[in-house]
Each structure stands twice: as structure tokens, then as C-alpha cells.
Design an enzyme around this catalytic site. Structure first.
Site, PDB file in Angstrom:
ATOM      1  N   LEU A   1       2.817 -12.116  -3.894  1.00 15.10           N
ATOM      2  CA  LEU A   1       3.003 -12.602  -2.531  1.00 15.10           C
ATOM      3  C   LEU A   1       1.851 -12.191  -1.613  1.00 15.10           C
ATOM      4  CD1 LEU A   1       6.821 -12.218  -1.777  1.00 15.10           C
ATOM      5  CD2 LEU A   1       5.556 -14.190  -2.630  1.00 15.10           C
TER       6      LEU A   1
ATOM      7  N   GLU B   1      -6.691  -0.944   3.250  1.00 14.13           N
ATOM      8  CA  GLU B   1      -6.286   0.335   2.676  1.00 14.13           C
ATOM      9  C   GLU B   1      -6.953   0.472   1.306  1.00 14.13           C
ATOM     10  OE1 GLU B   1      -4.513   2.662   3.964  1.00 14.13           O
ATOM     11  OE2 GLU B   1      -3.600   1.698   5.719  1.00 14.13           O
ATOM     12  N   PRO B   2      -7.361   1.683   0.931  1.00 12.66           N
ATOM     13  CA  PRO B   2      -8.035   1.869  -0.365  1.00 12.66           C
ATOM     14  C   PRO B   2      -7.266   1.286  -1.550  1.00 12.66           C
ATOM     15  CG  PRO B   2      -8.222   3.859   0.949  1.00 12.66           C
ATOM     16  CD  PRO B   2      -7.290   2.943   1.705  1.00 12.66           C
TER      17      PRO B   2
ATOM     18  N   VAL C   1      -1.364  -7.707   7.236  1.00 12.94           N
ATOM     19  CA  VAL C   1      -0.853  -8.276   5.986  1.00 12.94           C
ATOM     20  C   VAL C   1       0.132  -7.274   5.384  1.00 12.94           C
ATOM     21  CG1 VAL C   1      -1.424  -9.077   3.672  1.00 12.94           C
ATOM     22  CG2 VAL C   1      -2.958  -9.595   5.590  1.00 12.94           C
TER      23      VAL C   1
ATOM     24  N   TYR D   1      -8.724  -7.581  -2.459  1.00 17.50           N
ATOM     25  CA  TYR D   1      -9.606  -8.306  -1.548  1.00 17.50           C
ATOM     26  C   TYR D   1     -10.928  -8.667  -2.229  1.00 17.50           C
ATOM     27  CZ  TYR D   1      -6.368  -7.074   2.191  1.00 17.50           C
ATOM     28  OH  TYR D   1      -5.248  -6.949   2.976  1.00 17.50           O
TER      29      TYR D   1
END
Length: 201
Positions: free
Chosen positions: A130, A155-156, A119, A162
Site C-alpha cells: 500500500l 525515515e531511514p 505518507v 523511495y
């Protein structure tokens, strides 16, 4: 990278723009419809046909992902369950005509589980919605196949995004693991050192 997953989902609707219901989680409806994005000249495309591999590698490089061998990348996209990408359909001061703005894909067995990969959104277009829009469309499309478990590595800096979409970090204590080429090389070196040590002994 943290490991996150959605689990135990059951479908209610199976098209973009309609609610998808879960037993324990509620997947989001689309924050903005395709029509609303189209008014801004932003178009969502599905499938690998039409993806410019050189431009995709440029996008990967801009967000810190490694460039991929074009032949391997082409094969990977052909074998991917769901590919969604974003292009800019209008020439403007913010983007070139048909410029690739974002990309995401999902690998899956088509029935039980899936994992989301790659992504990416151009840095100039990040924090514009987006990234979330890409994820929402990937999730809805996967639910059309009644896929219950959807996982990813994050990724942090994007974990909170998420989590807002219903992903849980290390669900029930499950940790994500990956076997990578450098790990395999390290194992071979260690095995060689062990054999040398035994020979000396």
C-alpha cells in the site's frame, strides 16, 4: 531524515496505469491497478473531501507522527495540491468497513516543484504494497502537471523503497534543511544570552 528528490522529468502519459517517462529516470507504472486492489476491498480516493480528521490523526499517531490541530489540519488539506488516501470498502477480519488504511499528500506550486508529505499506512497493513501504491499514484498525479522536481524527507527504514521509485538521496550533494519552531526558540534564547553577556561586559 535523509533528503531525496526526483529531478529532470519529462512526461509521456498522464493517467494512472500508464507509463511516465523521464529524461534521466523512469517512473514506475502502477504495480497493481485500482481494479486489482478493489477486488481486495481496497479503494484509493483522491481529494480532501471525505477525510475524517480524527481518524487521520489516529493513523498519524499509530505510525509515530504527531497529532495535528484539527483546524490547522483541515486548512492544510484544503491547500494541498494532491491528497490520496486509502479506505477498506469491505468489512473483514483485517479491517472495519470504510476504515482508513493509508494516506499521503503532495504540496506544490503546480508547475515546477513539489514535495511529498505525511505518507502513512496502518502498521497492520505495512509491507502489503500500500505504501508503494500510494507513492506511485502521487507521482503520476504530479506528473500530470508536468512537475519536474519532486522531493521528500524519508525515515531511514523506508529509504530503499523511495530509491526503488527513482528517488536519489542528497542529489548532487544537496542537503535538505528545515526551520522548525524549536529551532526558532533556540535562536531567541541564544540571542537573549548574547544580549545579557554584552550588558554585563
Amino acid at each position: 531524515m535523509p533528503f531525496a528528490a526526483l529531478d529532470g522529468l519529462s512526461p509521456k502519459k498522464s493517467t494512472f496505469g500508464l507509463q511516465v517517462e523521464a529524461q534521466r529516470l523512469l517512473l514506475p507504472t502502477l504495480t497493481k491497478t485500482d481494479e486489482q486492489f478493489a477486488e481486495q476491498g481496497i479503494v484509493f480516493m483522491e481529494g480532501h473531501e471525505g477525510v475524517n480528521l480524527e481518524e487521520l490523526n489516529d493513523l498519524f499517531e499509530q505510525v509515530g507522527f504527531p497529532r495535528r490541530d484539527p483546524d490547522k489540519l483541515k486548512l492544510a488539506l484544503e491547500k494541498t495540491h494532491t491528497v490520496i488516501w486509502i479506505r477498506h470498502a469491505k468489512k473483514s477480519r483485517w479491517a472495519k468497513l470504510n476504515q482508513l488504511l493509508g494516506f499521503g499528500r503532495a504540496m506544490s506550486d503546480g508547475s515546477i516543484s513539489a514535495s511529498i508529505w505525511d505518507v502513512a499506512v496502518l502498521p497492520a497493513w505495512q509491507r502489503s504494497g500500500l505504501g508503494r501504491a500510494l507513492l506511485e499514484r502521487l507521482l503520476v498525479r504530479l506528473r500530470q502537471d508536468h512537475i519536474d522536481t519532486i522531493s521528500l524527507y524519508a525515515e531511514p527504514s523506508v529509504v530503499k523503497l523511495y530509491e526503488k521509485l527513482g528517488f536519489v538521496t542528497d542529489p548532487q550533494g544537496i542537503r535538505g534543511m528545515a526551520f522548525q519552531r524549536k529551532s526558532a526558540i533556540g535562536m531567541k534564547v541564544a540571542a537573549g544570552e548574547k544580549r545579557a553577556s554584552v550588558a554585563k561586559g
